[in-house]
Design a protein around this motif. Structure first.
Motif, PDB file in Angstrom:
ATOM      1  N   HIS A   1       0.844  -1.146   0.034  1.00 30.63           N
ATOM      2  CA  HIS A   1       0.047   0.060  -0.180  1.00 30.63           C
ATOM      3  C   HIS A   1       0.848   1.184   0.026  1.00 30.63           C
ATOM      4  N   LEU A   2       1.985   1.436   0.873  1.00 29.77           N
ATOM      5  CA  LEU A   2       2.952   2.226   0.824  1.00 29.77           C
ATOM      6  C   LEU A   2       3.543   2.250  -0.767  1.00 29.77           C
ATOM      7  N   ALA A   3       3.545   1.534  -1.329  1.00 28.49           N
ATOM      8  CA  ALA A   3       4.371   1.463  -2.694  1.00 28.49           C
ATOM      9  C   ALA A   3       3.331   2.110  -3.691  1.00 28.49           C
ATOM     10  N   ASN A   4       2.030   1.910  -3.298  1.00 30.44           N
ATOM     11  CA  ASN A   4       0.826   2.544  -4.168  1.00 30.44           C
ATOM     12  C   ASN A   4       0.903   3.952  -3.914  1.00 30.44           C
ATOM     13  N   LEU A   5       0.947   4.266  -2.881  1.00 31.01           N
ATOM     14  CA  LEU A   5       0.962   5.586  -2.373  1.00 31.01           C
ATOM     15  C   LEU A   5       2.139   6.430  -2.827  1.00 31.01           C
ATOM     16  N   CYS A   6       3.201   5.957  -2.975  1.00 34.68           N
ATOM     17  CA  CYS A   6       4.458   6.700  -3.846  1.00 34.68           C
ATOM     18  C   CYS A   6       4.247   6.717  -4.983  1.00 34.68           C
ATOM     19  N   ALA A   7       3.756   5.620  -5.746  1.00 30.35           N
ATOM     20  CA  ALA A   7       3.745   5.987  -7.185  1.00 30.35           C
ATOM     21  C   ALA A   7       2.408   6.736  -7.564  1.00 30.35           C
ATOM     22  N   HIS A   8       1.318   6.783  -6.878  1.00 32.53           N
ATOM     23  CA  HIS A   8       0.162   7.573  -6.946  1.00 32.53           C
ATOM     24  C   HIS A   8       0.676   9.151  -6.811  1.00 32.53           C
ATOM     25  N   LEU A   9       1.524   9.334  -5.928  1.00 31.55           N
ATOM     26  CA  LEU A   9       2.028  10.833  -5.760  1.00 31.55           C
ATOM     27  C   LEU A   9       2.946  11.360  -6.861  1.00 31.55           C
TER      28      LEU A   9
END
Length: 155
Positions: A5-13
């Motif tokens: 989920h943290l990887a998804n957040l970083c990619a989204h930002l």
């Protein structure tokens, strides 16, 4: 805590800053909230609001098990001279390779030295670690003599 989920957040930002979006929403979780507060404290984002899928809340709404699926965190992204303040955000620990740092390694990394495969800090760059269920910036963790899991770096 899920590093996926943290990887998804970083990619989204990273994707949002690449296309110059003013604000975006991410799922409301404890980890996302701690990450967003850390980014806000360090000046990488301009605002942080709780909200729903429709937009930020005008008045406070409590998070309950009934409405958790619709709750979102709305982040205001910062730009200077049409350039995003978040130039890069990337994970240090990955789901298959977690990087736990001792307090000596945290102090060395905070003072600008390379630790294992983690490159040293550059100017205007932050590394965040998770220690005792809280997310700290590396300088603050070094002052508090903490150890923990290296999560991500942002510049």
């Amino acid at each position: 805590m899920s590093l996926v989920h943290l990887a998804n957040l970083c990619a989204h930002l990273k994707n949002c800053t690449n296309v110059n979006i003013a604000s975006t929403s991410v799922p409301f979780t404890r980890l996302h909230l701690q990450v967003a507060v850390g980014l806000y404290k360090e000046g990488f984002i301009s605002s942080l609001q709780k909200g729903s899928t429709e937009g930020p809340d005008l008045k406070a709404v409590d998070v309950t098990p009934d409405n958790i699926s619709t709750r979102r965190l709305w982040l205001g992204l910062k730009y200077r001279n049409n350039q995003p303040v978040i130039r890069d955000i990337s994970l240090i620990s990955k789901p298959g390779r977690k990087v736990n740092l001792t307090n000596e390694e945290v102090k060395a990394l905070a003072s600008g030295l390379a630790v294992r495969f983690i490159k040293p800090l550059q100017p205007a760059e932050c590394i965040f670690i998770k220690s005792k269920e809280e997310v700290f910036e590396i300088q603050e963790a070094a002052k508090r003599n903490l150890e923990g899991l290296a999560l991500y770096r942002v510049k």
